[in-house]
Write a protein that holds these residues in place. Structure first.
Motif: not given
Length: 369
Positions: A46-75
């Motif tokens: 939350s603090t070291q990934f989402f909080d960093k990409i959020a303002p950058k995405l907002n510069e493109l368009k406000e209202g873009i959200w995000y979900l993340t996790g591991m698909l497998n051990d490497n991706i």
């Protein structure tokens, strides 16, 4: 070293004005972000990934959200979602299309659909699964093309309906996918099981039902276009409660058209101006400027391509411009460009929503028609 640090700092401070700018910035941190997500620490994600990409995405368009996790051990799986804001779908889709190909990342636009056995949500003390959610279809005599359904959840009642409704919408997003959930179903009602008016259908059959209905709808209106060059227009005037005048200029042929559902997306521009010294109406210079903006919109949203200018309404320091569209992506993109170009001169907003029978304009149709 000082030169390299200064160069890196300049890259960090570079404004994000395009999809490529965002991905250039992302690549500077890709390895760091990958390690953070792989470790799986929720707080750090939350603090070291989402909080960093959020303002950058907002510069493109406000209202873009995000979900993340591991698909497998490497991706790492990164999903960008509009969270219900249809205006942001095209931005997310285009941004993901421009994403770099990285071996350790999978980038996806909008929440994907899942097989029903993989969808299970626990929220606000309630569970949402294929075992406790059902539906049935409502046939609307006056609106036969609308996909109108009623959802039944075993635990639904008046006391907990807000939580149950929110949970059911989240369930549908995950089951049908964000795109289908928001763009194919026209209306969703919720009832207690004891109030059900039809036989309950397992929710797992909903996907095949809406695919069938959408296919039926597309086939019915396939190839329909409307050239408005020779259409008839009418000017309507009214006196509002404030005493100010309202003037609307509308395409009456479109308002009486029998294939409205072929253009189910309603786009409305709202342009505010200062008409305080003119009974809520624009002065001549502003009037000409409003016409200039409308002309530019018309040049980009052409009738024969599936974008119909229904008309406009002017009153109370605002002009509204109405379009009916076959789809929603291009209208949103055009609208954002118009806002970007002219918002320094006037306050401009827009809204887009699905209304297959154009009920938004019923007020302009004589009741005895």
């Amino acid at each position: 070293m000082r030169f390299l640090k200064n160069l890196f700092k300049k890259e960090e401070e570079k404004p994000i004005k395009s999809y490529q700018d965002f991905w250039d910035w992302f690549l500077l941190h890709e390895n760091e972000f990958y390690k953070i997500v792989k470790k799986g620490n929720g707080n750090k994600i939350s603090t070291q990934f989402f909080d960093k990409i959020a303002p950058k995405l907002n510069e493109l368009k406000e209202g873009i959200w995000y979900l993340t996790g591991m698909l497998n051990d490497n991706i790492v799986d990164l999903i960008l979602t509009a969270d219900g804001e249809i205006q942001n779908f095209y931005v997310i889709e285009e941004l993901i299309s421009a994403a770099p190909k990285l071996n350790n990342w999978k980038f996806r636009a909008l929440k994907p659909e899942h097989e029903i056995e993989n969808v299970g949500i626990n929220m606000a003390g309630f569970s949402f699964t294929s075992q406790n959610i059902f539906f049935y279809s409502n046939e609307l005599k006056d609106c036969p093309d609308e996909i109108d359904i009623t959802i039944i959840h075993d635990d639904y009642n008046e006391d907990n309906k807000a939580d149950i409704i929110n949970g059911c919408y989240l369930f549908l997003d995950n089951y049908l996918g964000e795109l289908n959930s928001l763009t194919i179903i026209d209306n969703i009602n919720f009832k207690q099981k004891s109030e059900a008016e039809k036989e309950l259908i397992p929710i797992e059959k909903l996907k095949s039902f809406i695919i069938w209905r959408e296919k039926e709808f597309v086939e019915k209106y396939e190839g329909i276009r409307k050239n408005t060059e020779n259409d008839n227009f009418a000017s309507m005037e009214a006196t509002l409660k404030s005493g100010n005048k309202m003037v609307a200029v509308l395409n009456t042929d479109l308002l009486n058209w029998n294939a409205k559902a072929s253009h189910p997306w309603i786009l409305i521009f709202e342009i505010k101006y200062n008409g305080e010294n003119n009974n809520g109406f624009p002065d001549e210079e502003t009037y000409n400027f409003l016409d200039l903006i409308e002309g530019e919109i018309n040049s980009q949203l052409k009738d024969f391509e599936g974008y119909l200018n229904i008309g406009r309404e002017t009153s109370e320091n605002m002009r509204e411009i109405y379009f009916a569209c076959k789809e929603f992506r291009k209208p949103c993109k055009v609208a954002d460009k118009i806002l970007s170009k002219y918002s320094k001169n006037l306050e401009i907003n827009y809204n887009i929503y699905k209304d297959k029978y154009w009920s938004s304009f019923d007020r302009f149709i004589p009741k005895d028609f």
